[in-house]
Design a protein around this motif. Structure first.
Motif, short mmCIF file in Angstrom:
data_model
loop_
_atom_site.label_atom_id
_atom_site.label_comp_id
_atom_site.label_asym_id
_atom_site.label_seq_id
_atom_site.Cartn_x
_atom_site.Cartn_y
_atom_site.Cartn_z
N LEU A 555 -79.06 33.59 -37.17
CA LEU A 555 -77.66 33.69 -36.76
C LEU A 555 -77.01 32.32 -36.57
O LEU A 555 -75.79 32.24 -36.38
N GLY A 556 -77.84 31.30 -36.61
CA GLY A 556 -77.30 29.94 -36.43
C GLY A 556 -76.80 29.69 -35.02
O GLY A 556 -75.84 28.92 -34.82
N LEU A 557 -77.45 30.31 -34.02
CA LEU A 557 -77.02 30.16 -32.63
C LEU A 557 -77.66 28.94 -31.98
O LEU A 557 -78.76 28.52 -32.36
N LYS A 558 -76.98 28.43 -30.98
CA LYS A 558 -77.59 27.38 -30.17
C LYS A 558 -78.56 28.00 -29.17
O LYS A 558 -78.45 29.19 -28.85
N GLU A 559 -79.47 27.24 -28.66
CA GLU A 559 -80.49 27.77 -27.75
C GLU A 559 -79.87 28.33 -26.47
O GLU A 559 -80.42 29.25 -25.86
N ASP A 560 -78.73 27.78 -26.05
CA ASP A 560 -78.11 28.26 -24.81
C ASP A 560 -76.97 29.25 -25.08
O ASP A 560 -76.10 29.46 -24.21
N ALA A 561 -76.92 29.84 -26.27
CA ALA A 561 -75.86 30.80 -26.60
C ALA A 561 -75.88 31.96 -25.61
O ALA A 561 -76.94 32.45 -25.21
N THR A 562 -74.70 32.42 -25.21
CA THR A 562 -74.61 33.50 -24.22
C THR A 562 -74.29 34.85 -24.84
O THR A 562 -74.50 35.89 -24.21
N ASP A 563 -73.76 34.86 -26.08
CA ASP A 563 -73.51 36.13 -26.75
C ASP A 563 -73.66 35.94 -28.26
O ASP A 563 -73.77 34.82 -28.76
N PHE A 564 -73.68 37.04 -28.99
CA PHE A 564 -73.82 36.96 -30.45
C PHE A 564 -73.09 38.14 -31.09
O PHE A 564 -72.88 39.19 -30.46
N ASP A 565 -72.69 37.92 -32.32
CA ASP A 565 -72.00 38.94 -33.10
C ASP A 565 -73.04 39.72 -33.90
O ASP A 565 -73.72 39.17 -34.75
N PHE A 566 -73.14 41.04 -33.60
CA PHE A 566 -74.13 41.88 -34.29
C PHE A 566 -73.45 42.75 -35.33
O PHE A 566 -73.78 43.93 -35.49
N SER A 567 -72.49 42.15 -36.02
CA SER A 567 -71.78 42.80 -37.11
C SER A 567 -71.20 44.14 -36.65
O SER A 567 -70.47 44.20 -35.66
N ALA A 568 -71.54 45.23 -37.34
CA ALA A 568 -70.97 46.54 -37.03
C ALA A 568 -71.35 47.03 -35.64
O ALA A 568 -70.72 47.94 -35.09
N PRO A 573 -74.03 40.37 -25.14
CA PRO A 573 -74.59 39.21 -24.44
C PRO A 573 -76.03 38.99 -24.89
O PRO A 573 -76.78 39.94 -25.15
N VAL A 574 -76.41 37.73 -24.96
CA VAL A 574 -77.80 37.40 -25.26
C VAL A 574 -78.60 37.53 -23.97
O VAL A 574 -78.44 36.73 -23.04
N ALA A 575 -79.44 38.54 -23.88
CA ALA A 575 -80.22 38.75 -22.65
C ALA A 575 -81.33 37.72 -22.51
O ALA A 575 -81.81 37.48 -21.40
N GLY A 576 -81.73 37.14 -23.61
CA GLY A 576 -82.78 36.13 -23.56
C GLY A 576 -83.41 35.94 -24.93
O GLY A 576 -82.98 36.51 -25.93
N ILE A 577 -84.43 35.09 -24.96
CA ILE A 577 -85.14 34.78 -26.20
C ILE A 577 -86.59 35.23 -26.06
O ILE A 577 -87.25 34.94 -25.05
N VAL A 578 -87.07 35.96 -27.06
CA VAL A 578 -88.46 36.39 -27.08
C VAL A 578 -89.19 35.65 -28.20
O VAL A 578 -88.63 35.41 -29.27
N LYS A 579 -90.40 35.26 -27.93
CA LYS A 579 -91.18 34.52 -28.92
C LYS A 579 -91.46 35.41 -30.12
O LYS A 579 -91.69 36.61 -29.99
#
Length: 782
Positions: A555-568, A573-579
């Motif tokens: 998605l080309g997001l920064k590590e501290d991104a707070t939300d993301f566009d999930f198309s349709a 909000p970005v709840a967090g990052i999972v390995k």
């Protein structure tokens, strides 16, 4: 001619040389058994779907990567293109293990949906009913012969009703033989695809959604080429098919039905819909089977040439009594053909005996009775004649060319001191060392793949398919009951697992389409699998969208991104990052993953997956879980340990390994039996030399070392030749895997040493007996 066909002396010779006879018969019989079984399997594989009346005019619509398409896309094609005579949609392996009540008992059935034209495309035989009327009505069903026996027992199933759910009841209007040798999987119940909306929400397939879930078969008109319209059809699809319009599907091609079984699909999501063959496995099986036959033929040549000194007296006598060289040559070829015929009959009996085991091993029925046809009978006769001729050619040339005066003087026996056999012994040992090295490498590689780190827990976790449960309430009851078991630690609910890859969603953006895999689950589910969270933003939403590292990158997001566009699916909000963790198995190409942790019970009211973490003895725990499942649902338990699922995904590799190991073992046995016989005759020919050496002072140890060294030298030469062959073929096989072992020098050493040790043990006994023999007796005998 009567003299040529008189085998009395040949049978006397075989009777006097029982070891020679036993080794030849064993080698040829076992190798021909393998040839018969392999030929039956390979013919079945290569004839897949070629028996249909219109097979040459049937194609399946693909996107160039997978055979799946959408319903009812075929109907639009038939309406728009006169080149298409008719179409048939099929939906297979979508509704598997569907619970169906039979009186007081529940059973599960695999269901296939298709158009009414199904039997106009595919000539699967019916044991009851007619193909013209089998699917004539919307509520008609055709069931497989095995399901009819399971569900109805001894009752006549025709006209009986099968209740699928509250919306759909079917009437049995035909019974079909279990499907074999086809890309169409063997399913229990076949009925009209127009009933699809009684099984899933209408929105799932509306507007050509769920692209890839349906196979579209088309039958072209005679004399036309539908493949020439592929570009035009794709342009047309781009105007109304969402998967083409949003760019998630970018190609279109028609694959002939006769090529579909071995067609290499590059997209994994279409694999489940049809049966697929493995061309590489078929070629490996065929090649190794021919090698075993070659080994047996070499043994025959070796032993017969070694026996020339004994048979030459008989042939010299026949020459002196008026037989021509041509007659002797023909006689020896006939003897070889006779022995091959006897070996074939023994091999055929062995093939019938081992056919059930081979069927289990290959996961496909090997039916020898179906191979009994006039054409195959002629092929067998030609095969026996060819093998008999090849096996007997060299011995016939050597023996028939012997001059009677050389035989009388005893010089001919000295001229036949393993001149040909040395080459054959080296050849056999070379192939044997290669097969041993291949077996060791495959074993280590398969073990490496199965035990690969996947980034989540898979041990002692049972995966139960929640959509197989009879009703929603039974899920909550089952979970409650399971939690009461002492062998159960935790129970989690989810839609999808890393192994089955969850749900595929192609998110369309302005300049690209990103294929995501979505796994929705509760917290217990996540904790059981042990996903590693790199960051938790402590979002308060009931549905928390955690992005895998690969998703952040895609998605080309920064590590501290707070939300993301999930198309349709909108913005979240970005709840967090999972390995990142591995989907399916280690050889599967990973896709970006979105993990949705939900607190909503309604979202998981009918979960696809119920995972159960157990403790103690896993087999005891599984029995307890299975008993609870059976008690509550009345269904047979189909849950599997997740590590078991992963291991089963390497079935092809494990099956190939088993085949190669079996053939390596047979190759070793045949070659060493040949070596045993050859060492015996070799020592007999050198008995005078051994006696003379002992008379002139050689010790028993010196003679023993000299004899053993002669044979082990051939193994050493074979090892040197085998090294580049092992590197070329085995390393080439390993390059197919991105996650692979290194081809260690120890693999070469183990293969060579194993062959060396077994060869040493084989020839040591004969060599020892020759070394300690009384030289006076040997000189007297010669």
């Amino acid at each position: 001619m009567s003299n040529i066909l008189n085998f009395k002396s040949f049978f006397k010779f075989l009777g006097r040389n029982k070891g020679y006879t036993a080794i030849d018969l064993f080698g040829l019989s076992v190798s021909l058994m393998f040839v018969i079984l392999i030929a039956t399997y390979v013919v079945g594989e290569l004839s897949t779907d070629r028996y249909h009346e219109h097979a040459d005019r049937i194609y399946v619509l693909t996107d160039g990567q997978t055979s799946g398409a959408a319903y009812p896309l075929g109907t639009r094609l038939e309406e728009h293109y006169p080149e298409i005579e008719k179409v048939c949609h099929t939906m297979t392996r979508v509704f598997e293990n569907t619970p169906i009540r039979n009186g007081e008992n529940n059973v599960t059935a695999n269901m296939m949906l298709a158009d009414a034209t199904f039997f106009e495309f595919f000539n699967f035989p019916l044991v009851q009913g007619s193909k013209e009327q089998a699917l004539a009505a919307k509520n008609y069903a055709v069931i497989s012969e095995s399901f009819a026996n399971k569900f109805f027992g001894n009752e006549d199933p025709m006209g009986k009703t099968i209740r699928i759910n509250d919306k759909l009841s079917l009437m049995v209007n035909g019974v079909m033989k279990d499907i074999r040798n086809s890309v169409i999987p063997d399913q229990d119940i076949l009925f009209r695809i127009e009933n699809i909306n009684t099984l899933i929400p209408e929105g799932w397939i509306a507007n050509y959604n769920s692209y890839g879930m349906t196979n579209v078969f088309v039958m072209e008109q005679e004399g036309v080429d539908i493949t020439s319209r592929s570009k035009d059809i794709m342009d047309w699809f781009n105007t109304f098919v969402p998967a083409y319009m949003n760019g998630s599907v970018k190609g279109l091609s028609f694959i002939p039905l006769t090529e579909l079984y071995f067609w290499e699909q590059t997209n994994p999501y279409g694999f489940y819909a049809i049966e697929r063959g493995n061309w590489q496995f078929v070629m490996i099986l065929l090649s190794v089977g021919l090698l075993i036959l070659l080994f047996a033929v070499i043994n025959y040549i070796n032993l017969t040439v070694a026996q020339t000194g004994f048979r030459a007296k008989e042939m010299a006598t026949r020459r002196l009594l008026g037989s021509s060289r041509k007659e002797l040559f023909s006689r020896l070829i006939m003897e070889s053909t006779l022995l091959t015929t006897i070996s074939f009959l023994v091999g055929l009996l062995l093939a019938f005996f081992f056919a059930p085991f081979v069927s289990d091993l290959l996961q496909k029925k090997v039916d020898l009775v179906e191979m009994i046809t006039p054409l195959n009978g002629m092929i067998v006769i030609l095969l026996i004649a060819l093998i008999g001729f090849i096996a007997g050619l060299l011995p016939a040339i050597v023996i028939s060319n012997a001059k009677p005066i050389e035989v009388v003087r005893g010089t001919f026996r000295k001229q036949t001191k393993m001149v040909f056999s040395k080459f054959f012994i080296v050849f056999q040992n070379t192939i044997t060392i290669c097969l041993i090295a291949a077996s060791v490498t495959m074993f280590l590689q398969v073990k490496h793949l199965i035990n690969a780190p996947l980034g989540y827990n898979s041990v002692n976790i049972i995966d139960i398919k929640g959509d197989e449960l009879p009703e929603n309430q039974s899920c909550n009851t089952l979970v409650s009951e399971l939690k009461q078991l002492g062998s159960v630690n935790r129970v989690g609910l989810g839609q999808g697992t890393p192994f089955n890859m969850g749900m595929n969603y192609n998110a369309r953006y302005d300049d690209k389409t990103i294929p995501f895999q979505i796994i929705r689950c509760n917290k217990e589910y996540s904790d059981i699998l042990g996903f590693e969270y790199l960051r938790d933003n402590h979002v308060a939403d009931p549905d928390k969208y955690f992005l895998a590292e690969s998703s952040v990158k895609a998605l080309g997001l920064k590590e501290d991104a707070t939300d993301f566009d999930f198309s349709a699916w909108g913005k979240h909000p970005v709840a967090g990052i999972v390995k990142d963790f591995q989907l399916r198995n280690i050889i599967q190409k990973n896709s970006p993953v979105v993990l949705i942790l939900t607190e909503s019970k309604e979202e998981l009211d009918r979960p696809h997956n119920i995972i159960v973490e157990v403790n103690g003895d896993p087999f005891t725990a599984r029995r307890e879980v299975a008993a609870t499942y059976k008690k509550l649902t009345g269904l047979d338990f189909t849950g599997k340990f997740m590590d078991e699922q992963i291991e089963e995904s390497f079935t092809v590799q494990k099956r190939t390994l088993t085949i190669v190991m079996i053939f390596a073992g047979i190759a070793i046995l045949i070659s060493l039996l040949g070596l045993l016989a050859m060492s015996t005759y070799f020592i007999q020919q050198r008995s005078s030399e051994i006696a003379v050496r002992k008379v002139f002072g050689s010790t028993n140890a010196q003679v023993l070392i000299r004899l053993v060294k002669a044979f082990l030298t051939y193994v050493g030469i074979a090892f040197i030749i085998a090294i580049p062959l092992i590197w070329h073929f085995v390393n080439g096989w390993l390059t197919d895997y991105s996650y692979r072992i290194e081809l260690s020098p120890w693999i070469y050493v183990v293969a060579g040493m194993f062959c060396l040790i077994v060869s040493f043990v084989t020839v040591f006994i004969q060599s020892y007996q020759a070394a300690i023999a009384n030289p006076v007796e040997n000189i007297k005998d010669n």
